[in-house]
Scaffold this motif. Structure first.
Motif, PDB file in Angstrom:
ATOM      1  N   TYR A 146       2.229  -6.147  -7.498  1.00  0.00           N
ATOM      2  CA  TYR A 146       3.149  -5.992  -6.372  1.00  0.00           C
ATOM      3  C   TYR A 146       4.429  -6.719  -6.767  1.00  0.00           C
ATOM      4  O   TYR A 146       4.449  -7.945  -6.810  1.00  0.00           O
ATOM      5  CB  TYR A 146       2.554  -6.618  -5.106  1.00  0.00           C
ATOM      6  CG  TYR A 146       1.378  -5.855  -4.542  1.00  0.00           C
ATOM      7  CD1 TYR A 146       0.149  -5.842  -5.187  1.00  0.00           C
ATOM      8  CD2 TYR A 146       1.501  -5.140  -3.351  1.00  0.00           C
ATOM      9  CE1 TYR A 146      -0.927  -5.133  -4.674  1.00  0.00           C
ATOM     10  CE2 TYR A 146       0.428  -4.430  -2.820  1.00  0.00           C
ATOM     11  CZ  TYR A 146      -0.780  -4.427  -3.487  1.00  0.00           C
ATOM     12  OH  TYR A 146      -1.835  -3.730  -2.960  1.00  0.00           O
ATOM     13  N   HIS A 188       9.013   2.713  -3.829  1.00  0.00           N
ATOM     14  CA  HIS A 188       8.546   3.681  -2.838  1.00  0.00           C
ATOM     15  C   HIS A 188       7.704   4.762  -3.512  1.00  0.00           C
ATOM     16  O   HIS A 188       8.254   5.692  -4.108  1.00  0.00           O
ATOM     17  CB  HIS A 188       9.736   4.333  -2.113  1.00  0.00           C
ATOM     18  CG  HIS A 188      10.544   3.372  -1.321  1.00  0.00           C
ATOM     19  ND1 HIS A 188       9.997   2.623  -0.293  1.00  0.00           N
ATOM     20  CD2 HIS A 188      11.844   3.000  -1.400  1.00  0.00           C
ATOM     21  CE1 HIS A 188      10.934   1.846   0.224  1.00  0.00           C
ATOM     22  NE2 HIS A 188      12.057   2.042  -0.438  1.00  0.00           N
ATOM     23  N   PRO A 189       6.386   4.674  -3.371  1.00  0.00           N
ATOM     24  CA  PRO A 189       5.532   5.709  -3.963  1.00  0.00           C
ATOM     25  C   PRO A 189       5.855   7.098  -3.413  1.00  0.00           C
ATOM     26  O   PRO A 189       5.664   8.087  -4.105  1.00  0.00           O
ATOM     27  CB  PRO A 189       4.116   5.291  -3.549  1.00  0.00           C
ATOM     28  CG  PRO A 189       4.220   3.853  -3.190  1.00  0.00           C
ATOM     29  CD  PRO A 189       5.621   3.612  -2.735  1.00  0.00           C
ATOM     30  N   GLN A 197       3.498   2.108  -7.165  1.00  0.00           N
ATOM     31  CA  GLN A 197       2.204   2.132  -6.461  1.00  0.00           C
ATOM     32  C   GLN A 197       2.284   1.476  -5.091  1.00  0.00           C
ATOM     33  O   GLN A 197       1.610   1.877  -4.161  1.00  0.00           O
ATOM     34  CB  GLN A 197       1.150   1.363  -7.264  1.00  0.00           C
ATOM     35  CG  GLN A 197       0.623   2.088  -8.482  1.00  0.00           C
ATOM     36  CD  GLN A 197      -0.294   1.188  -9.267  1.00  0.00           C
ATOM     37  OE1 GLN A 197       0.139   0.215  -9.869  1.00  0.00           O
ATOM     38  NE2 GLN A 197      -1.571   1.493  -9.252  1.00  0.00           N
ATOM     39  N   PHE A 198       3.074   0.390  -5.017  1.00  0.00           N
ATOM     40  CA  PHE A 198       2.992  -0.444  -3.818  1.00  0.00           C
ATOM     41  C   PHE A 198       4.374  -0.680  -3.212  1.00  0.00           C
ATOM     42  O   PHE A 198       5.227  -1.294  -3.851  1.00  0.00           O
ATOM     43  CB  PHE A 198       2.363  -1.802  -4.171  1.00  0.00           C
ATOM     44  CG  PHE A 198       1.066  -1.657  -4.915  1.00  0.00           C
ATOM     45  CD1 PHE A 198      -0.045  -1.119  -4.282  1.00  0.00           C
ATOM     46  CD2 PHE A 198       0.963  -2.024  -6.251  1.00  0.00           C
ATOM     47  CE1 PHE A 198      -1.246  -0.967  -4.971  1.00  0.00           C
ATOM     48  CE2 PHE A 198      -0.228  -1.881  -6.945  1.00  0.00           C
ATOM     49  CZ  PHE A 198      -1.342  -1.347  -6.305  1.00  0.00           C
ATOM     50  N   CYS A 209      -0.867  -7.149   1.897  1.00  0.00           N
ATOM     51  CA  CYS A 209      -1.548  -5.986   1.315  1.00  0.00           C
ATOM     52  C   CYS A 209      -2.245  -6.363   0.012  1.00  0.00           C
ATOM     53  O   CYS A 209      -3.328  -5.857  -0.274  1.00  0.00           O
ATOM     54  CB  CYS A 209      -0.558  -4.848   1.073  1.00  0.00           C
ATOM     55  SG  CYS A 209      -0.076  -4.032   2.602  1.00  0.00           S
ATOM     56  N   ARG A 474       1.809   5.173 -11.480  1.00  0.00           N
ATOM     57  CA  ARG A 474       0.837   5.660 -10.505  1.00  0.00           C
ATOM     58  C   ARG A 474       0.264   6.951 -11.072  1.00  0.00           C
ATOM     59  O   ARG A 474       0.986   7.937 -11.253  1.00  0.00           O
ATOM     60  CB  ARG A 474       1.547   5.897  -9.168  1.00  0.00           C
ATOM     61  CG  ARG A 474       0.636   6.293  -8.018  1.00  0.00           C
ATOM     62  CD  ARG A 474       1.442   6.326  -6.720  1.00  0.00           C
ATOM     63  NE  ARG A 474       0.645   6.776  -5.586  1.00  0.00           N
ATOM     64  CZ  ARG A 474       0.450   8.060  -5.292  1.00  0.00           C
ATOM     65  NH1 ARG A 474       0.989   9.009  -6.041  1.00  0.00           N
ATOM     66  NH2 ARG A 474      -0.289   8.392  -4.252  1.00  0.00           N
ATOM     67  N   ILE A 588      -4.821   0.500   4.297  1.00  0.00           N
ATOM     68  CA  ILE A 588      -3.919   0.928   3.221  1.00  0.00           C
ATOM     69  C   ILE A 588      -4.663   0.904   1.884  1.00  0.00           C
ATOM     70  O   ILE A 588      -4.587   1.847   1.098  1.00  0.00           O
ATOM     71  CB  ILE A 588      -2.658   0.030   3.158  1.00  0.00           C
ATOM     72  CG1 ILE A 588      -1.823   0.229   4.437  1.00  0.00           C
ATOM     73  CG2 ILE A 588      -1.836   0.332   1.923  1.00  0.00           C
ATOM     74  CD1 ILE A 588      -0.623  -0.710   4.557  1.00  0.00           C
ATOM     75  N   THR A 592      -5.509   4.507  -0.007  1.00  0.00           N
ATOM     76  CA  THR A 592      -4.793   4.819  -1.251  1.00  0.00           C
ATOM     77  C   THR A 592      -5.709   4.658  -2.461  1.00  0.00           C
ATOM     78  O   THR A 592      -5.267   4.781  -3.593  1.00  0.00           O
ATOM     79  CB  THR A 592      -3.566   3.894  -1.444  1.00  0.00           C
ATOM     80  OG1 THR A 592      -4.010   2.528  -1.361  1.00  0.00           O
ATOM     81  CG2 THR A 592      -2.510   4.135  -0.387  1.00  0.00           C
ATOM     82  N   ASN A 596      -5.217   4.681  -6.557  1.00  0.00           N
ATOM     83  CA  ASN A 596      -5.247   3.434  -7.314  1.00  0.00           C
ATOM     84  C   ASN A 596      -6.540   3.221  -8.106  1.00  0.00           C
ATOM     85  O   ASN A 596      -6.529   2.591  -9.149  1.00  0.00           O
ATOM     86  CB  ASN A 596      -5.012   2.251  -6.382  1.00  0.00           C
ATOM     87  CG  ASN A 596      -3.623   2.289  -5.773  1.00  0.00           C
ATOM     88  OD1 ASN A 596      -2.700   2.797  -6.400  1.00  0.00           O
ATOM     89  ND2 ASN A 596      -3.487   1.789  -4.566  1.00  0.00           N
ATOM     90  N   ASP A 625       4.405   5.648   3.223  1.00  0.00           N
ATOM     91  CA  ASP A 625       5.150   5.575   1.968  1.00  0.00           C
ATOM     92  C   ASP A 625       4.180   5.591   0.781  1.00  0.00           C
ATOM     93  O   ASP A 625       4.422   6.230  -0.235  1.00  0.00           O
ATOM     94  CB  ASP A 625       5.991   4.283   1.982  1.00  0.00           C
ATOM     95  CG  ASP A 625       6.906   4.129   0.781  1.00  0.00           C
ATOM     96  OD1 ASP A 625       6.800   4.923  -0.168  1.00  0.00           O
ATOM     97  OD2 ASP A 625       7.751   3.198   0.796  1.00  0.00           O
ATOM     98  N   SER A 626       3.038   4.932   0.940  1.00  0.00           N
ATOM     99  CA  SER A 626       2.035   4.857  -0.139  1.00  0.00           C
ATOM    100  C   SER A 626       1.252   6.154  -0.300  1.00  0.00           C
ATOM    101  O   SER A 626       0.315   6.197  -1.060  1.00  0.00           O
ATOM    102  CB  SER A 626       1.006   3.768   0.144  1.00  0.00           C
ATOM    103  OG  SER A 626       1.605   2.584   0.517  1.00  0.00           O
TER     104      SER A 626
END
Ligand SMILES: Cc1ncc(C[n+]2csc(CCOP(=O)(O)OP(=O)(O)O)c2C)c(N)n1
Ligand SMILES: [Mg+2]
Length: 897
Positions: A146, A188-189, A197-198, A209, A474, A588, A592, A596, A625-626
Motif C-alpha cells: 500500500y 486507482h485500480p 491494486q490498492f 485496509c 494487478r 474489501i 477483491t 489479489n 475503485d478496487s
C-alpha cells in the motif's frame, strides 16, 4: 557504552543513584542486555509486591531502535542504487513539473516522494516480492504494498525506468482523457487495472485496509484456500495521515491476531499539508507509545549513519538530552536552514555538544542524515521487521519533507503544495543527483532512462528478477465459477406457506443454501459486525464457525446448547465486533480476493443499514475503485420498518447514498423470491460474467407471509430490471398505479384494497425492486437517443412497462421521496412520491408509517387527490377522504417535525 551520568536536579541521593547505575552497567557489560531485561522485569514485579507502582513508559529514547553494533551489512550495490534512485527522483519531478508547466494547476506532488524515495527503493530492491514460488503451486502472488497515494509520481517513475511505462505515459500524467492513455493522479485500480491494486489516497483507508488484508490473508491460509507463503503486506503511511481515526483505530486487531505478515512504514517527515504534524511535540514518540501500547513491534529509524559516531563519543548523554528537548517544529526548521544554523541552534545549546562537532565543517553537519534517508538504516529496519515473528511491526522512519528539492521546498511549510520549480532550482537538483542531462534537456524537462546495456539498467533488471517481478501490478485471472441454478433457492421461490417471515430470514436461508453449495460454498464469506443475533443468524455460528486464528481456547458458556458460540481456526464467518469500518475493510479484502489472490471469494457483509454508507462511505468508494465484488446487505432497513429504535437507527436514505457509486447495483426487494433472484443473478454477473460490480440490498425485519413467485412471463427480468406488475386491479381497468418497494409493497397492496372497497377506484400494484437500475437504464437510453438523432428512439424499460397503464403513479417506499423521484425524467408528470424524509422516531410501524405518510391510507389518499387534480373524481370526494383515512390537512410535515 553510554553511561547515564547526567545529574538530575530532583535526585535526593546522587551517590545511591550512581551505585544502582553501576550495578546495571556491569550486568550489561558482563552478561548482556537480556539479563538486564530479566532483572528489570523481576524488580518491577517485586516493586509491585512492595506496593511501589513502577512507572509505565511507552517510550524509548529518541534514537534508533537498532544500535550500530547489531546492524547487518547492506547486501546491494549502494552506488548503483543511488544512481537509480536519483534518476527516479528526477523523472518523478520532471513529470509533475512538466504537467504543471503545460497545464496550469493540474496538480501533483513532489515533496511526499522526495521524502519517501529511500524507503521505497530499499523496499523495491530488496524486500517487495513481485511473486513467490512454491514447489507444489508454482508462481504465487507477491507482496501487497500500500503506497502513500501522494507518492504516486515516484512509483510511476520507477515503472518507467523498469520499462513498464513509456515516456508518453509520463507525459500524460494526470491526462487520462487524451490520445494516449495517461496516468491517474493517485493509485486507482479502476483507472489503471493492470497497475494499481490498492487505492490509498484518501488518508487512513490504506492503513485500516492493510490490517484487514493481512488478517484476511491468514483467514485464507487457515481455511486452506491459499497456500502459506512468506507474503507480506507493507503499508506506507504519512505521519499526518496517522491522525485519521482509521489509521490507528484497528491496531489492536493486528497485534491480537499476531499479524507478523504486516509491516507499517510511517514516513515521519514531520509535516502534513499545512505545517508540522506536531510542531510542539514529537510525532515519532507519540506514535511509538501508541503502537507499543497496542502491542506492536516498534522500530525507530531516526538517525543516519553519520550520527553513530557522535552518539558513541557522547558519553555525557547530552546529545540524547538535546534530541529530547527539540520539538518537531524545531527539527523542521533545522533541516530548512542549513549546516551553520544546526551548529548554532542545535549543538550550540551545550558547549560539550559544540565540541562534539568541532572537527566537522558546516557542510558535513548539514550532511548528517535522518534515518529514513539512509539506505543502511532502512535496510536494517526492514530486515528486522521481515524476520520478526508473532507481532506486526511498525517502522517509524524520520525523513525530510521535500528532501533534495532545494531551498524552495525542503522542510518548508509550503513543501506539500510545491509542484512547480524554476530552471535554476532544477539545474541544482540535476547537479546534486548527477542526472546526465544537458541544461537544455533540464529546461525541457526531459525524462531520462539509461541505455539498456548500462550497468544501472542491468542492475535494475537483476533486482526485479530476483524479487520475482515488478510492483505495483494487478494481475487478474478470469474467474471460473458458476452461480447455482435458481432452483437451488426453492424455499425462497415457493414462499413461506402462510408462515410469517422477514426478508432478513429469507436472506439467511439463501445464504445457507449458498454456504452449502458444493461448488462455491467455500468461497462465501459472511461478514457481521456484532449483529448476527439481530438478524437471526446465530445458527451459522455452530454450523460454519466464527473465524478465530487461535481456535477456541475456552469452553463457551452455551456449550450445552445446540447452537453454541463456536470459534474455529477454519471458521468461515468473520465476526468483526463493533467496527463497521473494519468490517468494510474485510469486505474489501474478500471482495477483491479474486484479483489479489486469484481466489474469487464472495463476501456477504450484513449490517445495521443506518451504520453503513453514512458511516463508512469513503471505504465503500474505495471498494468500488478496487473493482470490488460482493453483497452489502442493509439489515433492519427502512425508516418505519425498523420500529422503536428512533432517530439514530432508522435508515431512510441508504439507497440514495449508494446510488452515487457507479458500480453499485441497489435493490429493495419485498419478497423472498425477489431476493433470491437478485442474489443468484448477482453471482452470475460478478463471478460468471466477470463484471466489476457489487450489490447493496435492503433486507427488513418485518414478518409477513412470503408469497410464492407469481406465475407469468417476465417476472424474473422485471425483478432484475427494477419493476414488475405484482397484482392487477380486480375491480375493473386500473385508473391509478401503485408502486411499492420492500416492506412497503404490503402497504401498496392494502391501499389497492382500500381504494377498491371504500372508493371503488381500481388500481394496479407494482413491485419496484430498484429505482436506481431503472434510472440508470433510462439515462443510458436517453443518452443513446441524444447521440443518434436520426434513428428511431429507443424506449426505457420504465416507459415500456407503463404503456397502457392509466392514471397517476403513487410511489411509496421506506426511503426518502428522492428515491422514487429518480424516475422523474420519464414519468415526472404522473409521479407522486411518498417517502420517509425527516428524522425517525421511536414508535411502532403503524404510527411511523402514518407520520411519514407512506402507509396504505396515505397512498390511498394521495391517489384520490391525484385523480381529483386530473379531473377524474370530484375534488370534494378527495377532500373528504383525508379525514376518513385518518389524516388532516393541518398534520405536521414529517420532514419539519
Ligand atoms: C481523508 C483525506 N483528507 C485530506 C486529504 C488531503 N491531503 C492530501 S495529502 C495531505 C497531507 C498528508 O500529510 P502526511 O500524511 O504527513 O503525508 P506526507 O505527504 O507528509 O508524506 C492531505 C491533508 C486526503 N487526501 N484524504
Ligand atoms: Mg508527513
Amino acid at each position: 557504552m553510554l553511561k547515564a551520568k547526567v545529574e538530575a536536579p530532583d535526585d535526593l541521593n546522587p551517590q545511591e543513584t550512581s551505585e544502582w547505575f553501576e550495578a546495571l552497567d556491569e550486568i550489561v557489560d558482563q552478561i548482556g542486555p537480556d539479563r538486564a531485561n530479566y532483572l528489570l522485569e523481576r524488580l518491577m514485579e517485586h516493586a509491585s509486591n512492595l506496593g511501589v507502582r513502577p512507572p509505565l513508559r511507552w517510550n524509548t529514547p529518541y534514537i534508533n531502535t537498532i544500535p550500530p553494533e547489531d546492524q547487518v551489512d547492506y547486501p546491494g550495490d549502494r552506488a548503483l542504487e543511488w544512481t537509480i534512485k536519483s534518476l527516479i527522483r528526477w523523472n518523478a519531478i520532471a513529470m509533475v513539473v512538466r504537467a504543471n508547466k503545460y497545464d496550469a494547476n493540474i496538480g501533483g506532488h513532489l515533496a511526499t516522494y522526495a521524502s519517501l524515495a529511500t524507503l521505497a527503493e530499499v523496499g523495491y530492491n530488496h524486500f517487495f516480492r513481485g511473486s513467490y514460488q512454491d514447489q507444489t503451486h508454482g508462481k504465487l502472488p507477491g507482496d501487497f504494498v500500500y503506497f502513500q497515494g501522494h507518492a504516486s509520481p515516484g512509483m510511476y517513475a520507477r515503472a518507467f525506468l523498469e520499462g513498464r511505462l513509456s515516456e508518453k505515459h509520463l507525459e500524460n500524467f494526470r491526462h487520462e482523457l487524451r490520445d494516449h492513455p495517461g496516468l491517474s493522479s493517485y493509485p486507482h485500480p479502476w483507472l489503471m487495472p493492470d497497475f494499481w491494486q490498492f487505492p490509498t489516497v484518501s488518508m487512513g483507508l490504506g492503513p485500516i485496509c492493510s490490517i484487514y488484508q493481512a488478517r484476511f490473508m491468514r483467514y485464507l491460509e487457515n481455511r486452506e484456500l491459499t497456500p502459506r507463503t512468506r507474503r507480506k503486506v507493507w503499508a506506507f503511511l504519512g505521519d499526518g495521515e496517522c491522525d485519521e481515526p482509521e489509521s490507528l483505530g484497528a491496531l489492536t486487531l493486528a497485534s491480537r491476531e499476531k499479524l507478523d505478515n504486516l509491516i507499517f512504514v510511517v514516513n515521519c517527515n514531520l509535516q502534513r499539508l499545512d505545517g508540522p504534524v506536531r510542531g510542539n511535540g514529537s510525532i515519532i514518540q507519540e506514535l511509538e507509545a501508541a503502537f507499543l501500547g497496542a502491542g506492536w513491534n516498534v522500530i525507530k529509524v531516526i538517525w543516519g549513519t553519520g550520527w553513530d559516531d557522535l552518539l558513541a563519543r557522547d558519553t555525557s548523554g547530552l546529545l540524547i538530552k538535546r534530541f529530547h528537548e527539540c520539538v518537531d517544529g524545531e527539527y523542521q526548521a533545522l533541516r530548512a536552514m542549513g549546516g551553520a544554523y544546526i551548529r548554532k541552534e542545535f549543538f550550540g545549546k551545550y558547549p560539550e555538544l559544540l565540541k562534539l562537532v568541532e572537527h566537522m565543517t558546516d557542510d558535513e553537519i548539514w550532511a548528517l542524515r535522518r534515518g529514513g534517508l539512509d539506505p543502511l538504516k532502512v535496510y536494517n529496519a526492514y530486515h528486522r521487521a521481515a524476520a520478526h515473528r508473532g507481532q506486526p511491526t511498525v517502522i517509524l522512519a524520520k525523513t525530510v519533507k521535500g528532501y533534495g528539492l532545494g531551498e524552495v521546498a525542503e522542510g518548508r511549510m509550503t513543501a506539500h503544495q510545491q509542484k512547480k520549480m524554476a530552471d535554476t532550482d532544477l539545474l541544482k537538483l540535476r547537479d546534486r543527483f548527477q542526472v546526465p542531462l544537458s541544461d537544455e534537456a533540464v529546461h525541457n524537462l526531459e525524462f531520462y532512462r539509461p541505455p539498456e546495456d548500462s550497468r544501472e539498467m542491468k542492475y535494475l533488471r537483476g533486482r526485479v528478477e530476483a524479487q520475482g517481478g515488478s510492483l505495483p501490478a494487478r494481475h487478474v485471472k478470469p474467474i471460473e465459477i458458476k452461480s447455482p441454478p435458481l432452483e437451488s433457492f426453492k424455499e425462497a421461490l415457493e414462499g413461506s406457506r402462510g408462515r410469517e417471515a422477514s426478508t432478513t430470514a429469507a436472506f439467511v436461508a439463501v445464504l445457507k443454501t449458498l454456504l452449502k453449495s458444493p461448488e462455491l460454498g467455500k468461497l462465501v464469506v459472511p461478514i457481521i459486525p456484532d449483529e448476527a443475533r439481530t438478524f437471526g443468524m446465530e445458527s451459522l455460528f455452530r454450523e460454519y464457525g466464527i473465524y478465530a486464528s487461535q481456535g477456541q481456547r475456552y469452553k463457551p458458556v452455551d456449550a450445552n446448547v445446540l447452537l453454541y458460540y463456536k470459534e474455529a481456526q477454519n471458521g468461515r464467518i468473520l465476526e468483526e465486533g463493533i467496527t463497521e469500518a473494519g468490517s468494510m475493510a474485510s469486505c474489501i479484502a474478500a471482495g477483491t480476493a479474486y484479483a489479489n489472490y486469484g481466489v474469487p471469494m464472495i463476501p456477504f457483509y450484513i449490517y445495521y443499514s443506518m451504520f453503513g454508507y453514512q458511516r463508512v462511505g469513503d471505504l465503500v468508494w474505495a471498494f468500488a475503485d478496487s473493482r470490488g465484488k460482493g453483497f452489502l446487505m442493509g439489515g433492519t432497513s427502512g425508516r418505519s420498518t425498523l420500529l422503536g429504535e428512533g432517530l439514530q437507527h432508522q435508515d431512510g436514505h441508504s439507497p440514495l447514498l449508494f446510488s452515487a457509486v457507479p458500480t453499485c447495483a441497489i435493490y429493495d426487494p419485498a419478497y423472498a423470491y425477489e431476493l433470491a433472484i437478485i442474489i443468484q443473478d448477482g453471482i452470475r454477473r460478478m463471478y460468471q460474467e466477470n463484471e466489476a460490480r457489487f450489490y447493496y440490498i435492503c433486507v427488513y425485519n418485518e414478518n409477513y407471509v412470503q408469497p410464492p413467485m407469481p406465475e407469468g412471463e417476465g417476472i424474473r427480468e422485471g425483478i432484475l430490471k427494477g419493476i414488475y406488475k405484482y397484482r392487477a386491479a380486480e375491480n375493473g381497468p386500473a385508473v391509478a398505479q401503485l408502486f411499492g418497494s420492500g416492506s412497503i409493497l404490503n402497504e401498496a397492496l392494502r391501499a389497492q384494497k382500500i381504494l377498491a372497497e371504500q372508493y371503488q377506484v381500481p388500481a394496479d400494484v407494482w413491485s419496484v425492486t430498484s429505482y436506481n437500475e431503472l434510472r440508470r437504464e433510462g439515462l443510458a437510453i436517453d443518452r443513446w437517443n441524444r447521440l443518434h438523432p436520426t434513428e428511431a428512439p429507443r424506449v426505457p424499460h420504465i416507459v415500456k412497462v407503463l404503456e397502457g397503464a392509466a392514471g397517476p403513479v403513487i410511489a411509496s417506499s421506506d426511503y426518502m421521496k428522492a428515491v422514487p423521484d429518480q424516475l422523474t425524467p420519464w414519468i415526472g408528470g404522473r409521479l407522486h412520491s411518498l417517502g420517509t424524509d425527516g428524522f425517525g422516531r421511536s414508535e411502532n410501524r403503524e404510527y411511523l408509517r402514518r407520520f411519514f405518510e407512506i402507509s396504505a391510507e396515505a397512498m390511498a389518499q394521495a391517489t384520490l387527490s391525484a385523480l381529483a387534480r386530473e379531473g377524474k373524481i370530484d375534488a370534494q370526494r378527495a377532500a373528504a377522504a383525508i379525514a376518513e383515512l385518518g389524516f388532516s390537512p393541518d398534520k405536521i410535515d414529517a420532514v419539519k417535525a
